[in-house]
Design a protein around this motif. Sequence first.
Motif, mmCIF file in Angstrom:
data_model
loop_
_atom_site.group_PDB
_atom_site.id
_atom_site.type_symbol
_atom_site.label_atom_id
_atom_site.label_comp_id
_atom_site.label_asym_id
_atom_site.label_seq_id
_atom_site.Cartn_x
_atom_site.Cartn_y
_atom_site.Cartn_z
ATOM 1 N N ILE A 497 0.842 -1.210 0.000
ATOM 2 C CA ILE A 497 0.000 0.000 0.000
ATOM 3 C C ILE A 497 0.875 1.257 0.000
ATOM 4 C CG2 ILE A 497 -1.708 1.368 1.248
ATOM 5 C CD1 ILE A 497 -2.804 -1.218 2.440
ATOM 6 N N VAL A 498 1.698 1.400 1.032
ATOM 7 C CA VAL A 498 2.399 2.675 1.248
ATOM 8 C C VAL A 498 3.331 3.031 0.103
ATOM 9 C CG1 VAL A 498 4.026 3.908 2.730
ATOM 10 C CG2 VAL A 498 2.179 2.573 3.750
ATOM 11 N N ASN A 499 4.248 2.133 -0.238
ATOM 12 C CA ASN A 499 5.213 2.463 -1.288
ATOM 13 C C ASN A 499 4.551 2.614 -2.653
ATOM 14 O OD1 ASN A 499 7.275 2.526 0.521
ATOM 15 N ND2 ASN A 499 8.149 0.544 -0.031
ATOM 16 N N ALA A 500 3.475 1.850 -2.889
ATOM 17 C CA ALA A 500 2.769 1.952 -4.175
ATOM 18 C C ALA A 500 2.088 3.313 -4.323
ATOM 19 C CB ALA A 500 1.744 0.838 -4.315
ATOM 20 N N LEU A 501 1.675 3.910 -3.214
ATOM 21 C CA LEU A 501 1.063 5.244 -3.269
ATOM 22 C C LEU A 501 2.112 6.349 -3.158
ATOM 23 C CD1 LEU A 501 -2.113 4.777 -1.034
ATOM 24 C CD2 LEU A 501 -2.028 4.997 -3.521
ATOM 25 N N LEU A 502 3.140 6.121 -2.344
ATOM 26 C CA LEU A 502 4.122 7.175 -2.067
ATOM 27 C C LEU A 502 5.070 7.435 -3.226
ATOM 28 C CD1 LEU A 502 5.518 9.095 -0.036
ATOM 29 C CD2 LEU A 502 6.875 7.123 0.721
ATOM 30 N N PHE A 503 5.646 6.383 -3.804
ATOM 31 C CA PHE A 503 6.742 6.605 -4.743
ATOM 32 C C PHE A 503 6.321 7.164 -6.104
ATOM 33 C CE2 PHE A 503 8.988 4.546 -1.410
ATOM 34 C CZ PHE A 503 10.231 5.172 -1.450
ATOM 35 N N PRO A 504 5.152 6.810 -6.649
ATOM 36 C CA PRO A 504 4.728 7.513 -7.866
ATOM 37 C C PRO A 504 4.534 9.021 -7.634
ATOM 38 C CG PRO A 504 3.554 5.444 -7.665
ATOM 39 C CD PRO A 504 4.298 5.644 -6.374
ATOM 40 N N LEU A 556 7.912 -0.923 -9.293
ATOM 41 C CA LEU A 556 6.520 -0.559 -9.562
ATOM 42 C C LEU A 556 6.251 -0.522 -11.067
ATOM 43 C CD1 LEU A 556 6.085 2.276 -6.907
ATOM 44 C CD2 LEU A 556 4.943 0.056 -6.897
ATOM 45 N N TYR A 557 7.195 0.019 -11.818
ATOM 46 C CA TYR A 557 7.018 0.123 -13.269
ATOM 47 C C TYR A 557 6.980 -1.274 -13.912
ATOM 48 C CZ TYR A 557 7.892 1.358 -18.146
ATOM 49 O OH TYR A 557 7.816 1.483 -19.516
ATOM 50 N N LEU A 558 7.878 -2.157 -13.451
ATOM 51 C CA LEU A 558 7.905 -3.510 -13.999
ATOM 52 C C LEU A 558 6.623 -4.285 -13.667
ATOM 53 C CD1 LEU A 558 11.600 -4.571 -13.282
ATOM 54 C CD2 LEU A 558 10.539 -4.275 -15.527
ATOM 55 N N GLU A 559 6.071 -4.027 -12.471
ATOM 56 C CA GLU A 559 4.863 -4.741 -12.050
ATOM 57 C C GLU A 559 3.630 -4.266 -12.806
ATOM 58 O OE1 GLU A 559 2.653 -6.820 -8.565
ATOM 59 O OE2 GLU A 559 4.550 -7.115 -9.555
ATOM 60 N N PHE A 560 3.462 -2.939 -12.890
ATOM 61 C CA PHE A 560 2.215 -2.393 -13.432
ATOM 62 C C PHE A 560 2.306 -2.004 -14.915
ATOM 63 C CE2 PHE A 560 2.010 -1.585 -8.849
ATOM 64 C CZ PHE A 560 0.809 -2.208 -8.554
#
Length: 592
Positions: A497-504, A556-560
């Motif tokens: 949750i946190v890193n997926a919202l924070l880092f973008p 995140l980029y590789l995942e999504f």
Amino acid sequence: MARDFTSVGVIGLGTMGAGIVEVFARNGIDVIAVEVDAAGIEHGKQVLGGSTGRALARGKMTQDEHDALHARVTFTTDLGDLADCLLVVEAVPEHLDLKKEILGRVDKVVTAEAILATNTSSLPVTEIAVATSDPKRVVGMHFFNPAPVQQFVEVIRTVVTADDVFEDVKALAERLGKKPVVVGDKAGFIANALLFGYLNHAVSMVESHYASREDLDAAMRFGCGYPMGPLQLLDLIGLDTAYEILDTMYKQGRDRLHAPSPIIKQMVSAGLLGRKSGRGFYTYAEPGSPQVVDDARTPTGGVPAGVALRPVATVGVVGSGTMATGIIEVFAKAGFPVTYVARGDDKVEGVRAAIARSTARAVEKGRMTAEEAESLLGRLTGSTSREALADADLVVEAIAEDLEVKQDLFRDLDRICRPGAVLATTTSSLPVIDCAKVTSRPEDVVGMHFFNPAQVMKLVEVVHTVSTAPDVVATVQDLCARVGKVAVTCGDRSGFIVNALLFPYLNDAVKMLAANYATADDIDTAMKTGCGLPMGPFELLDVVGLDVSLAIQRELYLEFREPGFAPAPLLEHLVTAGYLGRKTGRGFRTHP
């Protein structure tokens, strides 16, 4: 010669407009407050009176100051009463045609020297300006809600705004005790351009049932120190306003991350606008109330029916770094005997010494007695052999963020640990399932992502894979509560949750800086003072480390495979140059 703003006009007396009226009147400026009808004026008076009444009751304003403030405000429904104002600020609803019409009418009333300002949070100021006879005197003056409290003001300068106009407005904002930042006319400006991508991403998470609304909000409050969770904030802003802002940003930039999540439009169509309507992502006691009440989506709490918790009386921890040491201390402080495994005797002793120093400081500050500190240290057993973990009910790994190294450990734990033991990884970015799949018991493997420093941070992300058994999830959730942590639960997706919202959001800030739209200082100011965040994005990036940030963004980029998640080239260049933030003395800023 600078304009002398002794009298200003404010059009629109909703929450924002009434707040702007208060800001001017508090600072000794006479205000002509305009609404469309008597009902609008009455509502504006109530909003203003409620705000100043609270300030009076809390001792932040004397009775004389309160009375003088109200005496400076004149309410009217006639735009003609604005004739002598050298500044008129419109704060009407966020509709382009309405704003153009209002400023077009005001343009015919005021003198040639008067400045016309729009409080729009996302609409193009240039397009509003060309509805007047003199676009050079139109500027954006974007206050933040609540205007009397929030220090930040974005002063938006269009390509035609006259120099003296924006200089006078910037000086006025400073006179009002605000921190103005001058930016160009781009949808969302600084704060909303960065904030609403993050909010929209949070909505998509809850829309897909990746995490509950409560867990999403708790994650950002306890994991990042944000004053409000994203869904709480959207309810406060208003979902209709959020939809308009996102739609405007998407139409201008065509960034898919700003395309409003479908559920936002559906909720707006259904009249679920947030606090103001009494229902949004949460349900409120009544329209306008901040009090959240239970509804059909409120978690019932407790252990799910048909699930029995696994017994956890002893804990094992693998690792000797900062995170591992913090986790060991957390469990030992909560009364659990902890066996920890490090790679050498020196590291075993180093962990004990670090915890001894930490407990000594706690005793010194009165947060722990000497007896409690001695008892805590007595619950620690250090070893260099993984075999020492054979009888542990729960083993938490907190070793290097390297998948091969973690998989080697999990193969060993699978061999060593007793049947039914829970095996947890503290990974912050690697797939938990990749650790689980190398064992013969993937149902026993779960993510247990603590935040640094573990002794202080309240949040733990409990991450279940497609294989994790329900009783394992429930056991770890219960265990988090027993050690004084707030558990939030989500699926096994990059960033959780946190890193997926924070880092973008951090990545978007880097892109904004690289585009020369605003300076790092201005962007940090915008997010701290405008949005109440504990740190600006560039302060935070330098603390986290630019190399760590880049690695997470790449994951995140590789995942999504979302183009908007591609790491900003400037971030990659700084890492390549060795500018990694505080730890190297240079990142987005230079550090001593």
